[in-house]
Structure formats: structure tokens, C-alpha cells
Scaffold this motif. Structure first.
Motif, PDB file in Angstrom:
ATOM      1  N   PRO A 228      -6.364   4.857   5.926  1.00  0.00           N
ATOM      2  CA  PRO A 228      -7.274   5.418   4.923  1.00  0.00           C
ATOM      3  C   PRO A 228      -6.712   6.702   4.329  1.00  0.00           C
ATOM      4  N   GLY A 229      -5.900   7.406   5.119  1.00  0.00           N
ATOM      5  CA  GLY A 229      -5.301   8.640   4.621  1.00  0.00           C
ATOM      6  C   GLY A 229      -4.387   8.403   3.441  1.00  0.00           C
ATOM      7  N   VAL A 230      -3.650   7.276   3.482  1.00  0.00           N
ATOM      8  CA  VAL A 230      -2.764   6.940   2.365  1.00  0.00           C
ATOM      9  C   VAL A 230      -3.587   6.619   1.119  1.00  0.00           C
ATOM     10  N   LEU A 231      -4.643   5.831   1.297  1.00  0.00           N
ATOM     11  CA  LEU A 231      -5.514   5.516   0.167  1.00  0.00           C
ATOM     12  C   LEU A 231      -6.116   6.780  -0.418  1.00  0.00           C
ATOM     13  N   PHE A 232      -6.543   7.678   0.471  1.00  0.00           N
ATOM     14  CA  PHE A 232      -7.182   8.924   0.062  1.00  0.00           C
ATOM     15  C   PHE A 232      -6.196   9.830  -0.671  1.00  0.00           C
ATOM     16  N   ALA A 233      -5.016  10.011  -0.079  1.00  0.00           N
ATOM     17  CA  ALA A 233      -4.042  10.962  -0.630  1.00  0.00           C
ATOM     18  C   ALA A 233      -3.548  10.529  -2.012  1.00  0.00           C
ATOM     19  N   LYS A 234      -3.420   9.212  -2.216  1.00  0.00           N
ATOM     20  CA  LYS A 234      -2.889   8.718  -3.494  1.00  0.00           C
ATOM     21  C   LYS A 234      -3.974   8.195  -4.425  1.00  0.00           C
ATOM     22  N   GLU A 235      -5.234   8.248  -3.986  1.00  0.00           N
ATOM     23  CA  GLU A 235      -6.341   7.702  -4.777  1.00  0.00           C
ATOM     24  C   GLU A 235      -6.012   6.296  -5.277  1.00  0.00           C
ATOM     25  N   LEU A 236      -5.649   5.424  -4.333  1.00  0.00           N
ATOM     26  CA  LEU A 236      -5.273   4.065  -4.698  1.00  0.00           C
ATOM     27  C   LEU A 236      -6.496   3.193  -4.941  1.00  0.00           C
ATOM     28  N   LYS A 237      -6.331   2.266  -5.847  1.00  0.00           N
ATOM     29  CA  LYS A 237      -7.342   1.243  -6.095  1.00  0.00           C
ATOM     30  C   LYS A 237      -6.785  -0.072  -5.566  1.00  0.00           C
ATOM     31  N   VAL A 238      -7.455  -0.657  -4.587  1.00  0.00           N
ATOM     32  CA  VAL A 238      -7.048  -1.944  -4.026  1.00  0.00           C
ATOM     33  C   VAL A 238      -8.063  -2.991  -4.462  1.00  0.00           C
ATOM     34  N   CYS A 239      -7.600  -3.991  -5.194  1.00  0.00           N
ATOM     35  CA  CYS A 239      -8.485  -5.014  -5.745  1.00  0.00           C
ATOM     36  C   CYS A 239      -8.006  -6.396  -5.299  1.00  0.00           C
ATOM     37  N   ALA A 240      -8.903  -7.333  -5.282  1.00  0.00           N
ATOM     38  CA  ALA A 240      -8.553  -8.728  -5.038  1.00  0.00           C
ATOM     39  C   ALA A 240      -9.078  -9.566  -6.187  1.00  0.00           C
ATOM     40  N   VAL A 241      -8.391 -10.659  -6.466  1.00  0.00           N
ATOM     41  CA  VAL A 241      -8.837 -11.559  -7.523  1.00  0.00           C
ATOM     42  C   VAL A 241      -9.020 -12.950  -6.946  1.00  0.00           C
TER      43      VAL A 241
ATOM     44  N   VAL B 217       0.842  -1.199   0.000  1.00  0.00           N
ATOM     45  CA  VAL B 217       0.000   0.000   0.000  1.00  0.00           C
ATOM     46  C   VAL B 217       0.875   1.245   0.000  1.00  0.00           C
ATOM     47  N   ASP B 218       1.925   1.229   0.809  1.00  0.00           N
ATOM     48  CA  ASP B 218       2.816   2.392   0.885  1.00  0.00           C
ATOM     49  C   ASP B 218       3.646   2.560  -0.381  1.00  0.00           C
ATOM     50  N   TRP B 219       3.992   1.456  -1.046  1.00  0.00           N
ATOM     51  CA  TRP B 219       4.849   1.536  -2.224  1.00  0.00           C
ATOM     52  C   TRP B 219       4.101   1.924  -3.493  1.00  0.00           C
ATOM     53  N   THR B 220       2.812   1.637  -3.579  1.00  0.00           N
ATOM     54  CA  THR B 220       2.066   1.908  -4.812  1.00  0.00           C
ATOM     55  C   THR B 220       2.064   3.403  -5.121  1.00  0.00           C
ATOM     56  N   GLY B 221       2.315   3.751  -6.377  1.00  0.00           N
ATOM     57  CA  GLY B 221       2.381   5.138  -6.787  1.00  0.00           C
ATOM     58  C   GLY B 221       1.015   5.810  -6.830  1.00  0.00           C
ATOM     59  N   PRO B 222       0.980   7.131  -6.879  1.00  0.00           N
ATOM     60  CA  PRO B 222      -0.288   7.874  -6.934  1.00  0.00           C
ATOM     61  C   PRO B 222      -1.164   7.407  -8.101  1.00  0.00           C
ATOM     62  N   GLY B 223      -2.442   7.192  -7.795  1.00  0.00           N
ATOM     63  CA  GLY B 223      -3.359   6.725  -8.828  1.00  0.00           C
ATOM     64  C   GLY B 223      -3.156   5.283  -9.226  1.00  0.00           C
ATOM     65  N   GLY B 224      -2.324   4.566  -8.472  1.00  0.00           N
ATOM     66  CA  GLY B 224      -1.971   3.204  -8.842  1.00  0.00           C
ATOM     67  C   GLY B 224      -2.964   2.160  -8.364  1.00  0.00           C
ATOM     68  N   THR B 225      -2.676   0.921  -8.741  1.00  0.00           N
ATOM     69  CA  THR B 225      -3.544  -0.209  -8.422  1.00  0.00           C
ATOM     70  C   THR B 225      -2.752  -1.278  -7.692  1.00  0.00           C
TER      71      THR B 225
END
Length: 264
Positions: free
Chosen positions: A214-227, A189-197
Motif C-alpha cells: 500500500p505504501g507504493v500505491l500511496f507514494a505514487k498515487e497509483l490508479k489500479v483498474c481492471a476491465v 505496480v513497481d514499474w508504473t510511474g508516479p500518478g500513473g495507471t
């Protein structure tokens, strides 16, 4: 599962007899809400050889004809990789890997290395990998990763975050987490770049809990998905990819085990 067709039901064409075939182990009903909405992997009536019923660790297995795929000359030793490769390709589809230029794979086990091979065969992205095992990192570098880091299984790892950022100044656009380890997910989560997945591919302990800001997710607009598993489309893509010779998973094999030796 790969095998030769020894018998068929009365309503199945006899030309299947004697054919050496690969088998798509998953069965989707095609009628539930998930199937109708285009998510067969979430089928409410999902069945799978080796999961919801007996699988391939036997001399004979009973499968539906629509689960069979003709190998058309594809070596058996390659065809046994169809199902895991289909799962990997489904993860790449969820990650939209083809549109990214820098992708990090977390975990260099067999499926992590298969992930690297599939990425190399289907994208032009720069690829990197992290794993606690130095030998696995060396293997991953030989399979197409341009960078790799050996990092501890637990504890903070700020120096690796810096090295990853040097490799990808804006951070990896996609991270594929293959280990299922809580620490690995939290780091990713910390390593993923801004707007990343971030795609969660590894299977975690059912009791595991991940602590994410949640602040990290919010600040970088991360998409976290599971398959979960694969789709019919991904399985057909695996067939096409192996038939075309665009990757050779036999490089990941160790040694064959006789059927009688499986319990040991």
C-alpha cells in the motif's frame, strides 16, 4: 463470430437475409442499475454467446438482430477480430491511453500484440513491451513497439526496472497487463510511474492472490483498474477502426481450422 444470415424471425426486416455480418456476442439488459449508470459491461443480467449460452463453434447460431453489424465490404478474416479488438479498446479507454506519452504492455501474446496495434492506431504514445518469450518480443517490435525486454517469468527483475526507467525516466504513465500472471502484476505496480495507471486486462486464476505494498500505491498515487469484457461503444469503435483500415489484425492469425477439427 461472423456469418451469413440464413433465416429471420417474422418481426425482423427481410433485407438481413443473405447478409454477411459480424456479431457482438454480449447482451446487456439496459435496465439494471449498472446499465443505467453507464456500465453495461457490468450488467446484472449479462448474457454472452459462447459464455452463458452456446456460441460460434457450430454451423448455426441464434442471435438477436440488434447484435448484428453489416460488414460493408470488410473481409471476414478481419471481422472475426471485432470482439477481441472491442475488449482491447475498452481497456484503452479505461487507461485513458490517448493522453499518455509512454505506455508499457506486459505480455506479448495475441491480445498483447493486438493491444500494441490498437495503441499505435489510436495514440501517439511511445510503446514498449515485456514478455518471457524472445520471439514474441520480436513480433511486438515489428508491430509498433519501440522497445522490448525478454524477462524471466518469476523472481526479482531489478535490471529490467532500470531499463524501463531509462526508456521512460519518470516511469510509464500507463501499464496494460495482459497476462494475468501474479508476478507480472506485482512487477507492474513497481514499474508504473508516479500518478500513473495500471490496467489489469489479463485473466488470472480465480485462486490467485497478489501482494502489493500500500505504501507504493500511496507514494505514487497509483490508479489500479481492471476491465471486464467490452462495451457497445467499444464494439462500434472496433467496427469503425477496422473499416477505416487503421490496423490489420490478420497479421496475428496463424492458420484456419475446419469446423470439424475444433474438438481436436
Amino acid at each position: 463470430l461472423v456469418g451469413s444470415v440464413d433465416a429471420v424471425a417474422p418481426d425482423v426486416p427481410a433485407d438481413w437475409l443473405g447478409q454477411v455480418c459480424g456479431v457482438s456476442p454480449a447482451r446487456f439488459c439496459g435496465e439494471c442499475a449498472a446499465c443505467r449508470q453507464g456500465y453495461p459491461e457490468l450488467c446484472e443480467n449479462f448474457e454472452c454467446l459462447g459464455n452463458t449460452q452456446d456460441g460460434a463453434f457450430a454451423e448455426y447460431a441464434l442471435v438477436r438482430a440488434d447484435q448484428l453489424v453489416r460488414l460493408n465490404g470488410l473481409p471476414v478474416e478481419m471481422a472475426v477480430w471485432l470482439e477481441p479488438l472491442a475488449c482491447v479498446l475498452h481497456a484503452l479507454q479505461v487507461a485513458e491511453a490517448a493522453r499518455h506519452t509512454a505506455i508499457l504492455v506486459v505480455g506479448a501474446g495475441v491480445l498483447g500484440k493486438l493491444m500494441l496495434m490498437a495503441l499505435r492506431a489510436t495514440t501517439r504514445a511511445r510503446l514498449a513491451v515485456v514478455d518471457p518469450n524472445a520471439a514474441k518480443i520480436q513480433q511486438a517490435l515489428g508491430l509498433g513497439a519501440q522497445a522490448g525486454w525478454v524477462l524471466p517469468r518469476s523472481g526479482p527483475a531489478p535490471q529490467f526496472a532500470e531499463q524501463i526507467q531509462q526508456w521512460a525516466p519518470t516511469g510509464p504513465q500507463a501499464i496494460l497487463e495482459t497476462s494475468g500472471a501474479v508476478t507480472a502484476i506485482e512487477r507492474a505496480v513497481d514499474w508504473t510511474g508516479p500518478g500513473g495507471t495500471l490496467v489489469l486486462f489479463g485473466v488470472s486464476d480465480p485462486a490467485a492472490r497478489v501482494f502489493i505494498s500500500p505504501g507504493v500505491l500511496f507514494a505514487k498515487e497509483l490508479k489500479v483498474c481492471a476491465v471486464s469484457g467490452m462495451t457497445p461503444t467499444a464494439f462500434q469503435q472496433a467496427v469503425d477502426l477496422l473499416r477505416a483500415g487503421r490496423l490489420d489484425p490478420r497479421l496475428l492469425a496463424t492458420k484456419p481450422v475446419d469446423l470439424a477439427a475444433i474438438p481436436q
